[in-house]
Design a protein around this motif. Structure first.
Motif, PDB file in Angstrom:
ATOM      1  N   PHE A  36       0.742  -1.275  -0.046  1.00 51.37           N
ATOM      2  CA  PHE A  36       0.109  -0.003   0.031  1.00 51.37           C
ATOM      3  C   PHE A  36       0.799   1.363  -0.137  1.00 51.37           C
ATOM      4  O   PHE A  36       0.517   2.262   0.334  1.00 51.37           O
ATOM      5  N   ALA A  37       2.165   1.245  -0.461  1.00 48.24           N
ATOM      6  CA  ALA A  37       2.775   2.360  -0.753  1.00 48.24           C
ATOM      7  C   ALA A  37       2.306   3.260  -1.828  1.00 48.24           C
ATOM      8  O   ALA A  37       1.520   2.667  -2.676  1.00 48.24           O
ATOM      9  N   ASN A  38       2.557   4.712  -1.899  1.00 53.66           N
ATOM     10  CA  ASN A  38       1.727   5.411  -2.895  1.00 53.66           C
ATOM     11  C   ASN A  38       2.779   5.563  -3.980  1.00 53.66           C
ATOM     12  O   ASN A  38       4.087   5.988  -3.791  1.00 53.66           O
ATOM     13  N   ILE A  39       2.233   5.400  -5.182  1.00 55.32           N
ATOM     14  CA  ILE A  39       3.276   5.632  -6.325  1.00 55.32           C
ATOM     15  C   ILE A  39       2.333   6.482  -7.362  1.00 55.32           C
ATOM     16  O   ILE A  39       1.129   6.505  -7.464  1.00 55.32           O
ATOM     17  N   LEU A  40       3.218   7.818  -7.588  1.00 58.05           N
ATOM     18  CA  LEU A  40       2.502   8.946  -8.277  1.00 58.05           C
ATOM     19  C   LEU A  40       3.523   9.475  -9.223  1.00 58.05           C
ATOM     20  O   LEU A  40       4.780   9.766  -9.020  1.00 58.05           O
ATOM     21  N   PHE A  41       2.896   9.910 -10.566  1.00 61.64           N
ATOM     22  CA  PHE A  41       3.662  10.663 -11.343  1.00 61.64           C
ATOM     23  C   PHE A  41       3.895  12.158 -10.715  1.00 61.64           C
ATOM     24  O   PHE A  41       2.890  12.684 -10.592  1.00 61.64           O
ATOM     25  N   LYS A  42       4.948  12.768 -10.666  1.00 65.38           N
ATOM     26  CA  LYS A  42       5.241  13.944 -10.209  1.00 65.38           C
ATOM     27  C   LYS A  42       4.451  15.149 -11.084  1.00 65.38           C
ATOM     28  O   LYS A  42       4.333  15.077 -12.150  1.00 65.38           O
ATOM     29  N   LEU A  67       9.161   9.988 -10.745  1.00 68.14           N
ATOM     30  CA  LEU A  67       8.282   9.023 -10.190  1.00 68.14           C
ATOM     31  C   LEU A  67       8.357   9.382  -8.711  1.00 68.14           C
ATOM     32  O   LEU A  67       9.485   9.328  -8.473  1.00 68.14           O
ATOM     33  N   VAL A  68       7.286   9.600  -7.913  1.00 69.25           N
ATOM     34  CA  VAL A  68       7.356   9.852  -6.529  1.00 69.25           C
ATOM     35  C   VAL A  68       6.698   8.586  -5.791  1.00 69.25           C
ATOM     36  O   VAL A  68       5.819   7.941  -6.018  1.00 69.25           O
ATOM     37  N   VAL A  69       7.494   8.098  -5.005  1.00 67.71           N
ATOM     38  CA  VAL A  69       7.217   6.764  -4.034  1.00 67.71           C
ATOM     39  C   VAL A  69       7.120   7.462  -2.484  1.00 67.71           C
ATOM     40  O   VAL A  69       8.163   7.531  -2.237  1.00 67.71           O
ATOM     41  N   SER A  70       6.107   7.045  -1.989  1.00 64.45           N
ATOM     42  CA  SER A  70       5.958   7.603  -0.571  1.00 64.45           C
ATOM     43  C   SER A  70       5.267   6.424   0.232  1.00 64.45           C
ATOM     44  O   SER A  70       4.520   5.797  -0.385  1.00 64.45           O
ATOM     45  N   PHE A  71       5.379   6.366   1.462  1.00 60.03           N
ATOM     46  CA  PHE A  71       4.584   5.646   2.446  1.00 60.03           C
ATOM     47  C   PHE A  71       4.704   6.349   3.794  1.00 60.03           C
ATOM     48  O   PHE A  71       5.874   6.792   4.112  1.00 60.03           O
ATOM     49  N   ILE A  72       3.871   6.161   4.719  1.00 60.13           N
ATOM     50  CA  ILE A  72       4.014   6.760   6.019  1.00 60.13           C
ATOM     51  C   ILE A  72       5.251   6.109   6.673  1.00 60.13           C
ATOM     52  O   ILE A  72       5.253   4.743   6.883  1.00 60.13           O
ATOM     53  N   GLY A  73       5.725   7.057   7.344  1.00 62.42           N
ATOM     54  CA  GLY A  73       6.972   6.452   8.222  1.00 62.42           C
ATOM     55  C   GLY A  73       8.406   6.268   7.301  1.00 62.42           C
ATOM     56  O   GLY A  73       9.419   5.958   7.860  1.00 62.42           O
ATOM     57  N   TYR A  74       8.281   6.720   5.960  1.00 60.68           N
ATOM     58  CA  TYR A  74       9.444   6.366   5.233  1.00 60.68           C
ATOM     59  C   TYR A  74       9.596   7.585   4.457  1.00 60.68           C
ATOM     60  O   TYR A  74       8.827   8.624   4.291  1.00 60.68           O
ATOM     61  N   GLU A  75      10.956   7.855   4.260  1.00 56.58           N
ATOM     62  CA  GLU A  75      11.316   9.101   3.460  1.00 56.58           C
ATOM     63  C   GLU A  75      10.657   8.876   1.892  1.00 56.58           C
ATOM     64  O   GLU A  75      10.872   7.888   1.275  1.00 56.58           O
ATOM     65  N   ASP A  76      10.278  10.031   1.309  1.00 56.31           N
ATOM     66  CA  ASP A  76       9.707  10.150   0.013  1.00 56.31           C
ATOM     67  C   ASP A  76      10.723  10.042  -0.926  1.00 56.31           C
ATOM     68  O   ASP A  76      12.163  10.370  -0.443  1.00 56.31           O
ATOM     69  N   LEU A  77      10.594   9.373  -2.070  1.00 53.87           N
ATOM     70  CA  LEU A  77      11.586   8.887  -2.919  1.00 53.87           C
ATOM     71  C   LEU A  77      11.237   9.341  -4.416  1.00 53.87           C
ATOM     72  O   LEU A  77      10.159   9.141  -4.837  1.00 53.87           O
ATOM     73  N   LEU A  78      12.027  10.306  -4.794  1.00 51.92           N
ATOM     74  CA  LEU A  78      12.063  10.612  -6.555  1.00 51.92           C
ATOM     75  C   LEU A  78      12.742  10.122  -7.363  1.00 51.92           C
ATOM     76  O   LEU A  78      14.095   9.928  -6.903  1.00 51.92           O
TER      77      LEU A  78
END
Length: 833
Positions: A36-42, A67-78
């Motif tokens: 359930f990590a978030n995957i999003l085009f910037k 591409l932006v990858v994020s999840f609660i408790g983790y650093e966002d990754l571009l």
């Protein structure tokens, strides 16, 4: 090199398009998948979330560079996207050491209080009945729907299989799914254009189908009916969404906070409206839930966009993926109307990632909304016929003018592909095999006849021993205005032939006036249903079971002739009148007797019953949906109630009839969807016979001596164990669909389903009727459950190996009866979702 040729060509085709495609998996620092990590085009609102295994796939018609990858408790990754196609990505997230600012969100099974996403959700609940067409007194709109089926996961190994030898041309045009990234081959397309009218004041709605077209299968209603049942309409604002006969908890449900985790992810202007983006994912596995996100307006709290993806752990069979998108358009400052609804299902025998299957895709586009144009109530009672030849044969200009969304290249090619395939003998053989398995009949086109049903060919009972049956019916098409049907059977022990013939004719399409009649001479197990109608060709499983419990010797020779008239003056209200003449006698006189007192017989006892009955029948099925306009229509849903009222008048003297009596019977069946706790099915039956009748005309409480679970019967009763002239029976059966087992860790992964049942009956048998059938009491007990209600209860485990259900049945009382069965095990097979 040949093995690499097709993948290289496909890759070249992918890169040549102006799209961004990404796929891969997300892991943490321990190499564990991040679900359930978030995957999003910037700089867009196009995104998805990873599945239970951390895998994802995302596609866009626009080219994106980050591409932006994020999840609660983790650093966002571009992640920079240096190519348009990026597959097999391994994304590793690092735990965050910073505190979140401005927006507070929660992950996992945290408190629901002080969560901004939940606060927004509460405002959606408060406004949901004020959004969309509900804001207007009347509404109308155009609706265009296309349903497509595709073979998926096409690779070179599949293409080289012998099954496709001679059919290689179908692989010339392959595409890739924007949801899963898999190659697919379109094999079926159905298009429908209709006009929908509704009135919120009087709660009426109707849909007039103006055009209907499908690819190459001669408007096969079996396929169309399957599609209509599979893809029923739904409203995302409802608490539960029904797909494949299962109720999924909607993420917008009032009970959603107990089922899902919510997190406020973003906010942005969409179509000049400020919207919040909320991500949701299930709190527990193995429940019927979704994961995804939605955008909601900050003032009206109307949904602007939502996507829903069924989690792989959901307790559903034969479906690997379900993905839904809905887009709403902003008409003015306060009105959001549904514009486009897309649903994709991946049907497969296995949920493994590489397993092959069939995509089922439905796209529905809405447009040309009109409001507050009032129509009289009678306007909503008239319905168009979607299978009218005019509707089925619209020309190309009609479709060009009314498609609210154009066909893409692949969809345009399906019509030509299917027309070509139907001329290939090998494909016709495959198609015919599937048709036989689905309908049970072998089609003989040149004779306009079907042979079958293939499922009734072999049977066994103690009177006939091994039994063979062969039947046939006329069949010119799905919408035949008349149909003749018959069968011939032979028993190897009694060495006798049996037969049945039937005919029915539709005299008036508007009122559905039908005349039907026939004759049957056969051996039958009577009394397997309290309120069964007189079906000339019907045959109970009790008469043909290969293995039974105890002696299945209470069988009857039956010679039945009938003539009926039936009409449907109002939709789903059937009224029928007719007459039947029956001759009944025991098929095994040494073991089972239908004898009764008859002073006119030399011995004072008669062994054969001759009876003419007048029948009046009323059946009301509110909510039932059918397709077709011929003498036999196909039902496409099972969530409707049934009310049956039957009056039978036996008249002595007509055709030598023996008895003068009256019988009144009422039955009410209702399925109840109990939210996310499964489905309860209930049936109440009441009946009374006025006048003296022998055993063969009494109401037998339906026992079940087979090993098959048969709803409506009592599996711990023998045939003819209880007989009545007055009765009340209640059957309750609830399927929890795995709701309880999903909370037991050791059972969770098995996807088993719990079924509980309770059934009871009370009845009486008059002294007059007992005395009349006294000769039969030598080997058949003449008793009714009049001392107290006879009851049984059962516990069942369903979905064993996805096809088997086993029920453990317990007898509640009357345990002191001779040969009483206190416990039994029955089962049933079925391919259920």
């Amino acid at each position: 090199m040949k093995r690499l040729l097709l993948p290289l060509l496909l890759l070249f085709a992918f890169v040549a398009t102006a799209q961004s495609k990404v796929g891969g998996s997300v892991i943490d620092e321990n190499n564990d998948p991040v679900a359930f990590a978030n995957i999003l085009f910037k700089n867009s609102y196009e995104g998805t979330i990873t599945d239970d295994n951390g895998s994802f796939y995302l596609e866009s018609d626009t080219t994106h560079d980050t591409l932006v990858v994020s999840f609660i408790g983790y650093e966002d990754l571009l992640i920079p996207l240096t190519q348009k196609v990026n597959y097999n990505m391994k994304v590793q997230l690092k735990e965050s050491s910073e505190q979140l600012q401005e927006v507070v969100v929660f992950a996992g099974k945290q408190s629901k209080k002080n969560n901004p996403a939940v606060e927004i959700l509460k405002k959606i609940w408060a406004k949901k009945r004020q959004n969309g067409v509900r804001q207007f007194k009347q509404y109308a709109y155009d609706k265009y729907e296309k349903v497509e089926f595709d073979l998926n996961t096409i690779d070179s190994a599949l293409m080289k299989r012998k099954i496709f030898k001679g059919l290689e041309f179908v692989f010339q045009d392959l595409d890739t799914s924007r949801i899963t990234g898999k190659t697919y081959l379109p094999i079926f397309l159905n298009e429908t254009f209709s006009k929908v009218y509704g009135d919120n004041v009087i709660s009426e709605e109707k849909e007039d189908v103006l055009g209907n077209k499908n690819s190459g299968f001669d408007n096969n209603q079996a396929i169309i009916g399957f599609i209509a049942d599979l893809y029923q309409d739904y409203d995302i604002y409802d608490n539960y969404l029904k797909f494949f006969d299962k109720s999924f908890t909607s993420p917008l449900s009032r009970t959603g906070v107990d089922t899902y985790n919510y997190a406020l992810r973003d906010s942005a202007f969409i179509d000049n409206k400020w919207c919040y983006n909320i991500v949701y994912y299930p709190r527990r596995k193995n429940e019927l839930t979704f994961k995804g996100d939605f955008w909601v307006n900050d003032s009206t709290y109307a949904i602007k966009n939502i996507n829903l993806e069924v989690t792989k752990s959901a307790n559903i069979n034969w479906v690997k993926e379900i993905y839904i998108e809905q887009d709403f358009e902003v008409v003015n400052d306060s009105v959001f109307l549904l514009k486009r609804d897309y649903m994709m299902s991946d049907f497969s025998f296995s949920k493994k990632e590489k397993s092959r299957g069939v995509y089922g895709k439905r796209t529905t586009v809405y447009g040309n909304y009109e409001f507050d144009k009032k129509h009289p109530r009678d306007f909503y009672k008239t319905e168009s016929n979607p299978y009218d030849p005019i509707v089925q044969n619209r020309d190309s200009s009609f479709w060009s003018n009314n498609r609210l969304e154009s066909l893409n290249k692949d969809e345009k090619g399906i019509y030509q592909l299917l027309d070509t395939l139907k001329t290939v003998p090998k494909f016709k053989s495959y198609y015919n095999l599937v048709s036989i398995l689905g309908s049970g009949y072998v089609e003989i086109d040149k004779w306009n006849m079907d042979v079958g049903s293939v499922y009734d060919v072999f049977g066994y009972n103690q009177a006939e021993g091994p039994r063979l049956r062969l039947g046939s019916r006329t069949y010119f098409g799905e919408n035949d205005l008349w149909r003749l049907e018959g069968y011939m059977a032979y028993g190897f022990s009694d060495q006798k032939f049996k037969y049945g013939t039937s005919g029915k004719f539709l005299l008036d399409k508007k009122s559905r006036l039908i005349i039907s009649g026939g004759n049957r001479r056969d051996i039958e197990q009577l009394g397997v249903s309290l309120t069964a109608t007189n079906d000339v060709l019907g045959r109970s499983i009790a008469s043909s079971s290969l293995v039974t419990v105890g002696a299945n010797n209470r069988l009857t020779n039956i010679n039945l002739s009938k003539l009926d008239f039936e009409m449907e003056p109002i939709t789903n209200l059937r009224i029928g009148v007719g007459g039947t003449f029956r001759t009944l006698s025991s098929a095994l006189p040494d073991d089972f007797s239908l004898d009764y007192i008859d002073p006119e017989e030399p011995s004072g006892i008669a062994s054969t019953i001759r009876q003419f009955d007048f029948n009046a029948l009323l059946i009301y099925t509110p909510g039932k949906r059918t397709i077709g306009y011929g003498v036999e229509r196909r039902t496409i849903n099972d969530n409707y109630s049934t009310l049956l009222l039957n009056y039978t008048k036996g008249t002595e003297g007509i055709f030598g009839s023996d008895f003068d009596y009256s019988k009144v019977q009422f039955a009410y069946s209702q399925p109840w969807q109990i939210g996310g706790f499964g489905r309860l099915y209930s049936t109440l039956e009441v009946g009374k016979t006025f006048g003296a009748v022998p055993l063969g005309l009494l109401n037998v409480i339906p026992g079940n001596q087979t090993f098959f679970s048969n709803y409506g019967t009592f599996p711990n009763l023998d045939f003819y164990e209880f007989v009545t002239d007055t009765y009340v029976a209640l059957h309750l059966q609830h399927n929890f669909n795995g709701r309880l087992f999903a909370r037991i860790p050791l059972l969770r992964k098995l996807n088993l389903r719990e079924v509980v049942g309770l059934r009871g009956v009370w009845g009486t048998l008059s002294d007059e009727n007992i005395a009349l059938s006294a000769p039969a009491a030598i080997n058949t007990p003449l008793q009714a459950p009049d001392d107290k209600v006879y009851y049984e209860y059962s516990f069942g485990i369903g979905n064993i190996f996805k096809i088997l259900r086993i029920d453990f049945n317990f007898r509640g009382n009357y345990l002191d009866a001779p040969d009483a069965r206190p416990f039994s095990i029955t089962g049933t097979f079925g391919f259920d979702f």
